[in-house]
Design a protein around this motif. Sequence first.
Motif, PDB file in Angstrom:
ATOM      1  N   HIS A 127      20.588 -14.289  18.291  1.00  0.00           N
ATOM      2  CA  HIS A 127      19.549 -13.585  17.544  1.00  0.00           C
ATOM      3  C   HIS A 127      19.448 -12.156  18.074  1.00  0.00           C
ATOM      4  O   HIS A 127      19.743 -11.895  19.235  1.00  0.00           O
ATOM      5  N   PRO A 141      25.938  -5.324   7.658  1.00  0.00           N
ATOM      6  CA  PRO A 141      24.885  -6.322   7.458  1.00  0.00           C
ATOM      7  C   PRO A 141      24.539  -7.025   8.777  1.00  0.00           C
ATOM      8  O   PRO A 141      25.422  -7.491   9.488  1.00  0.00           O
ATOM      9  N   ASP A 143      21.346  -9.641  10.619  1.00  0.00           N
ATOM     10  CA  ASP A 143      20.127 -10.426  10.495  1.00  0.00           C
ATOM     11  C   ASP A 143      19.299 -10.145  11.749  1.00  0.00           C
ATOM     12  O   ASP A 143      19.546 -10.709  12.806  1.00  0.00           O
ATOM     13  N   LYS A 145      16.241 -10.741  13.566  1.00  0.00           N
ATOM     14  CA  LYS A 145      15.152 -11.710  13.550  1.00  0.00           C
ATOM     15  C   LYS A 145      13.864 -11.146  14.137  1.00  0.00           C
ATOM     16  O   LYS A 145      12.779 -11.488  13.706  1.00  0.00           O
TER      17      LYS A 145
END
Length: 184
Positions: A127, A141, A143, A145
């Motif tokens: 993460h 791209p 993610d 968190k």
Amino acid sequence: MDFVKIKDKTFKTFIPESEILQRVKVVAEKINKDMDGKNPLLLAVLNGSFIFAADLIRNINIPCEISFVKLASYQGTTSTGKIKEVIGLNEDLSGRTVIIVEDIVDTGFTMKSMIESLGTRNPEAIHICTLLFKPGKLQVPLDIKYAAMEIPNDFIVGYGLDYDQQGRQLRDIYTVCDEKETAK
């Protein structure tokens, strides 16, 4: 408004320490909730994240560990786009939940490279936790968190972030300003 001069640039207060600490606490609370029972490894990216990592871990109340890695991708005020691992990681990541603790994510190239490198060590999950995120500069791209704050594309300094190794010790976060603003 406070101004500071670092080398050839003048900076003005952008985010006061009190707001930073409140945002760090909110991120820590989310990690406490999401990672309960997991014993995550916080992997802080030096040099910029050391103050954020210290304040973050002081607000985490679940079992966790912390380690550090040093990467370099900046020169002056711009990213070079070339990532060089300076100090490696010695921990076994097999089956572990890893939270990368970064000071700032802008283009995303450093994070992408780091995630790819860590992925070869068989972690259970990776993460991203960042103090600052510049969505307007993101080129890959990701993610993310845990992001304490989203900011515009301005160059900033303070709270661990530097301008040519100067200004890390500043408690607030400052943004570069032009000469007209300092004349007011």
